[in-house]
Design a protein around this motif. Structure first.
Motif, PDB file in Angstrom:
ATOM      1  N   VAL A  50      -5.131   3.754  11.023  1.00 12.83           N
ATOM      2  CA  VAL A  50      -4.910   2.920   9.838  1.00 12.83           C
ATOM      3  C   VAL A  50      -6.256   2.425   9.302  1.00 12.83           C
ATOM      4  O   VAL A  50      -6.507   2.439   8.100  1.00 12.83           O
ATOM      5  CB  VAL A  50      -3.981   1.730  10.166  1.00 12.83           C
ATOM      6  N   HIS A  57      -8.135   5.149   7.577  1.00  8.14           N
ATOM      7  CA  HIS A  57      -7.509   5.386   6.275  1.00  8.14           C
ATOM      8  C   HIS A  57      -7.966   4.318   5.271  1.00  8.14           C
ATOM      9  O   HIS A  57      -8.402   4.633   4.165  1.00  8.14           O
ATOM     10  CB  HIS A  57      -5.986   5.352   6.446  1.00  8.14           C
ATOM     11  N   TRP A  89     -10.180   5.080   1.740  1.00  3.95           N
ATOM     12  CA  TRP A  89      -9.734   4.831   0.353  1.00  3.95           C
ATOM     13  C   TRP A  89     -10.511   3.691  -0.288  1.00  3.95           C
ATOM     14  O   TRP A  89     -10.773   3.698  -1.478  1.00  3.95           O
ATOM     15  CB  TRP A  89      -8.217   4.685   0.215  1.00  3.95           C
ATOM     16  N   ILE A 137      -9.174  10.878   3.012  1.00  2.96           N
ATOM     17  CA  ILE A 137      -8.017   9.993   2.757  1.00  2.96           C
ATOM     18  C   ILE A 137      -6.730  10.744   3.126  1.00  2.96           C
ATOM     19  O   ILE A 137      -5.866  10.235   3.822  1.00  2.96           O
ATOM     20  CB  ILE A 137      -7.951   9.563   1.265  1.00  2.96           C
ATOM     21  N   LEU A 191      -1.494   9.506   9.997  1.00  2.00           N
ATOM     22  CA  LEU A 191      -0.544   8.391  10.145  1.00  2.00           C
ATOM     23  C   LEU A 191       0.895   8.908  10.091  1.00  2.00           C
ATOM     24  O   LEU A 191       1.748   8.499  10.871  1.00  2.00           O
ATOM     25  CB  LEU A 191      -0.773   7.354   9.048  1.00  2.00           C
ATOM     26  N   TYR A 196       8.014   6.677   3.027  1.00  2.00           N
ATOM     27  CA  TYR A 196       6.753   7.315   3.415  1.00  2.00           C
ATOM     28  C   TYR A 196       6.427   8.492   2.505  1.00  2.00           C
ATOM     29  O   TYR A 196       5.270   8.724   2.164  1.00  2.00           O
ATOM     30  CB  TYR A 196       6.796   7.766   4.886  1.00  2.00           C
ATOM     31  N   LYS A 232       5.132   7.024  -0.540  1.00  2.00           N
ATOM     32  CA  LYS A 232       3.758   6.551  -0.298  1.00  2.00           C
ATOM     33  C   LYS A 232       2.757   7.705  -0.428  1.00  2.00           C
ATOM     34  O   LYS A 232       1.710   7.565  -1.061  1.00  2.00           O
ATOM     35  CB  LYS A 232       3.681   5.910   1.100  1.00  2.00           C
ATOM     36  N   VAL A 239       0.741   1.909  -4.607  1.00  2.00           N
ATOM     37  CA  VAL A 239       0.320   2.432  -3.295  1.00  2.00           C
ATOM     38  C   VAL A 239      -0.107   1.277  -2.376  1.00  2.00           C
ATOM     39  O   VAL A 239       0.157   1.321  -1.169  1.00  2.00           O
ATOM     40  CB  VAL A 239      -0.781   3.515  -3.449  1.00  2.00           C
ATOM     41  N   GLY A 283       1.817   0.682   0.980  1.00  2.00           N
ATOM     42  CA  GLY A 283       1.007   0.740   2.206  1.00  2.00           C
ATOM     43  C   GLY A 283       1.156  -0.526   3.025  1.00  2.00           C
ATOM     44  O   GLY A 283       1.411  -0.490   4.224  1.00  2.00           O
ATOM     45  N   LEU A 327       4.927  -0.991   4.393  1.00  2.00           N
ATOM     46  CA  LEU A 327       5.431  -0.101   5.447  1.00  2.00           C
ATOM     47  C   LEU A 327       4.946  -0.610   6.813  1.00  2.00           C
ATOM     48  O   LEU A 327       3.926  -1.304   6.893  1.00  2.00           O
ATOM     49  CB  LEU A 327       4.968   1.336   5.176  1.00  2.00           C
ATOM     50  N   PRO A 328       5.676  -0.262   7.882  1.00  2.00           N
ATOM     51  CA  PRO A 328       5.456  -0.933   9.175  1.00  2.00           C
ATOM     52  C   PRO A 328       4.119  -0.708   9.892  1.00  2.00           C
ATOM     53  O   PRO A 328       3.680  -1.597  10.624  1.00  2.00           O
ATOM     54  CB  PRO A 328       6.612  -0.423  10.044  1.00  2.00           C
ATOM     55  N   LEU A 329       3.433   0.426   9.712  1.00  2.00           N
ATOM     56  CA  LEU A 329       2.187   0.640  10.461  1.00  2.00           C
ATOM     57  C   LEU A 329       1.090  -0.302   9.947  1.00  2.00           C
ATOM     58  O   LEU A 329       1.081  -0.666   8.772  1.00  2.00           O
ATOM     59  CB  LEU A 329       1.691   2.086  10.304  1.00  2.00           C
ATOM     60  N   THR A 356      -1.273  -3.285   8.779  1.00  2.00           N
ATOM     61  CA  THR A 356      -1.000  -4.597   8.204  1.00  2.00           C
ATOM     62  C   THR A 356       0.343  -4.567   7.475  1.00  2.00           C
ATOM     63  O   THR A 356       0.595  -3.660   6.695  1.00  2.00           O
ATOM     64  CB  THR A 356      -2.102  -4.960   7.184  1.00  2.00           C
TER      65      THR A 356
HETATM   66  C1  HEM Z   1      -6.388   6.310  -2.911  1.00  2.00           C
HETATM   67  C2  HEM Z   1      -5.242   6.566  -2.346  1.00  2.00           C
HETATM   68  C3  HEM Z   1      -4.599   5.698  -1.290  1.00  2.00           C
HETATM   69  C4  HEM Z   1      -4.619   4.327  -1.121  1.00  2.00           C
HETATM   70  C5  HEM Z   1      -5.299   3.276  -2.003  1.00  2.00           C
HETATM   71  C6  HEM Z   1      -3.863   4.033   0.084  1.00  2.00           C
HETATM   72  C7  HEM Z   1      -3.644   2.748   0.582  1.00  2.00           C
HETATM   73  C8  HEM Z   1      -3.018   2.470   1.774  1.00  2.00           C
HETATM   74  C9  HEM Z   1      -2.810   1.137   2.327  1.00  2.00           C
HETATM   75  C10 HEM Z   1      -3.266  -0.163   1.689  1.00  2.00           C
HETATM   76  C11 HEM Z   1      -2.163   1.272   3.494  1.00  2.00           C
HETATM   77  C12 HEM Z   1      -1.723   0.157   4.436  1.00  2.00           C
HETATM   78  C13 HEM Z   1      -2.697   0.007   5.573  1.00  2.00           C
HETATM   79  C14 HEM Z   1      -2.252  -1.063   6.525  1.00  2.00           C
HETATM   80  O1  HEM Z   1      -1.043  -1.269   6.687  1.00  2.00           O
HETATM   81  O2  HEM Z   1      -3.124  -1.726   7.145  1.00  2.00           O
HETATM   82  C15 HEM Z   1      -1.913   2.681   3.696  1.00  2.00           C
HETATM   83  C16 HEM Z   1      -1.222   3.222   4.738  1.00  2.00           C
HETATM   84  C17 HEM Z   1      -0.774   4.520   4.798  1.00  2.00           C
HETATM   85  N1  HEM Z   1      -1.144   5.556   3.960  1.00  2.00           N
HETATM   86 FE1  HEM Z   1      -2.298   5.398   2.326  1.00  2.00          FE
HETATM   87  N2  HEM Z   1      -3.395   5.207   0.613  1.00  2.00           N
HETATM   88  C18 HEM Z   1      -3.825   6.246  -0.198  1.00  2.00           C
HETATM   89  C19 HEM Z   1      -3.570   7.598  -0.030  1.00  2.00           C
HETATM   90  C20 HEM Z   1      -2.744   8.120   0.934  1.00  2.00           C
HETATM   91  C21 HEM Z   1      -2.398   9.510   1.069  1.00  2.00           C
HETATM   92  C22 HEM Z   1      -2.920  10.627   0.162  1.00  2.00           C
HETATM   93  C23 HEM Z   1      -1.538   9.590   2.137  1.00  2.00           C
HETATM   94  C24 HEM Z   1      -0.871  10.786   2.738  1.00  2.00           C
HETATM   95  C25 HEM Z   1      -1.379  11.966   2.855  1.00  2.00           C
HETATM   96  C26 HEM Z   1      -1.348   8.280   2.678  1.00  2.00           C
HETATM   97  C27 HEM Z   1      -0.548   7.954   3.757  1.00  2.00           C
HETATM   98  C28 HEM Z   1      -0.462   6.702   4.346  1.00  2.00           C
HETATM   99  C29 HEM Z   1       0.373   6.374   5.484  1.00  2.00           C
HETATM  100  C30 HEM Z   1       1.303   7.319   6.212  1.00  2.00           C
HETATM  101  C31 HEM Z   1       0.189   5.011   5.756  1.00  2.00           C
HETATM  102  C32 HEM Z   1       0.867   4.143   6.848  1.00  2.00           C
HETATM  103  C33 HEM Z   1       1.912   3.278   6.163  1.00  2.00           C
HETATM  104  C34 HEM Z   1       2.364   2.121   7.020  1.00  2.00           C
HETATM  105  O3  HEM Z   1       1.735   1.045   6.958  1.00  2.00           O
HETATM  106  O4  HEM Z   1       3.350   2.288   7.745  1.00  2.00           O
HETATM  107  N3  HEM Z   1      -2.088   7.393   1.932  1.00  2.00           N
HETATM  108  N4  HEM Z   1      -2.453   3.400   2.640  1.00  2.00           N
END
Ligand code: HEM
Length: 118
Positions: A2, A5, A9, A45, A52, A63, A66, A104, A108, A111-113, A115
């Motif tokens: 996380v 990721h 981004w 990213i 994840l 998801y 997302k 997003v 993000g 969703l549970p993972l 923060t």
């Molecule tokens: C610029 C693009 C993106 C932004 C700004 C972004 C932003 C975020 C943020 C803020 C979180 C939450 C982190 C946390 O909980 O601490 C997150 C989680 C995640 N992101 Fe992204 N993301 C982007 C692109 C992507 C892409 C392209 C994918 C997939 C290929 C993706 C898949 C995921 C997954 C699976 C999670 C975990 C969700 C959860 O909290 O359960 N993200 N992302």
């Protein structure tokens, strides 16, 4: 994963605005270099996001949304930079960028993972 990721981004967003600033001040070489660095960041990213996804046992519909919205943000960054370089209008892309970014971040952080803010 996380944190990796989040780092990728967040860095991409900063470099996106730095690239726009460089273009505005006529520094075309720096603008091109940043566009190339940003493309590497898109892959990171995507890779960390997919990492994840693969860490989950069940992938819920949110998801999938997302991932789609994450890809939408990346597409908008790339298109805004491309059109800015050509001097073409970018207003519609900016509107989409803001909507997709807010969505997003909301998804993000809800969703549970990692923060879980919302
Ligand atoms: C610029 C693009 C993106 C932004 C700004 C972004 C932003 C975020 C943020 C803020 C979180 C939450 C982190 C946390 O909980 O601490 C997150 C989680 C995640 N992101 Fe992204 N993301 C982007 C692109 C992507 C892409 C392209 C994918 C997939 C290929 C993706 C898949 C995921 C997954 C699976 C999670 C975990 C969700 C959860 O909290 O359960 N993200 N992302």
């Amino acid at each position: 994963m996380v944190h990796a990721h989040m780092t990728t981004w967040f860095l991409a967003l900063i470099l996106f605005f730095v690239a726009l600033g460089l273009h505005k001040s006529g520094k075309e070489k720096g603008f091109k270099v940043l566009k190339m660095i940003l493309r590497v960041l898109y892959i990171l990213i995507l890779a960390t996001g997919l990492g994840l996804i693969f860490s989950l046992t069940t992938i819920s519909f949110l998801y999938i949304v997302k991932v789609a919205v994450g890809l939408w943000v990346i597409a908008m960054i790339e298109m805004i930079l491309g059109r800015t370089a050509k001097g073409a209008p970018t207003k519609g892309l900016w509107i989409q960028f803001i909507i997709a970014l807010l969505l997003v971040l909301y998804l993000g952080f809800s969703l549970p993972l990692g923060t879980d803010l919302f």
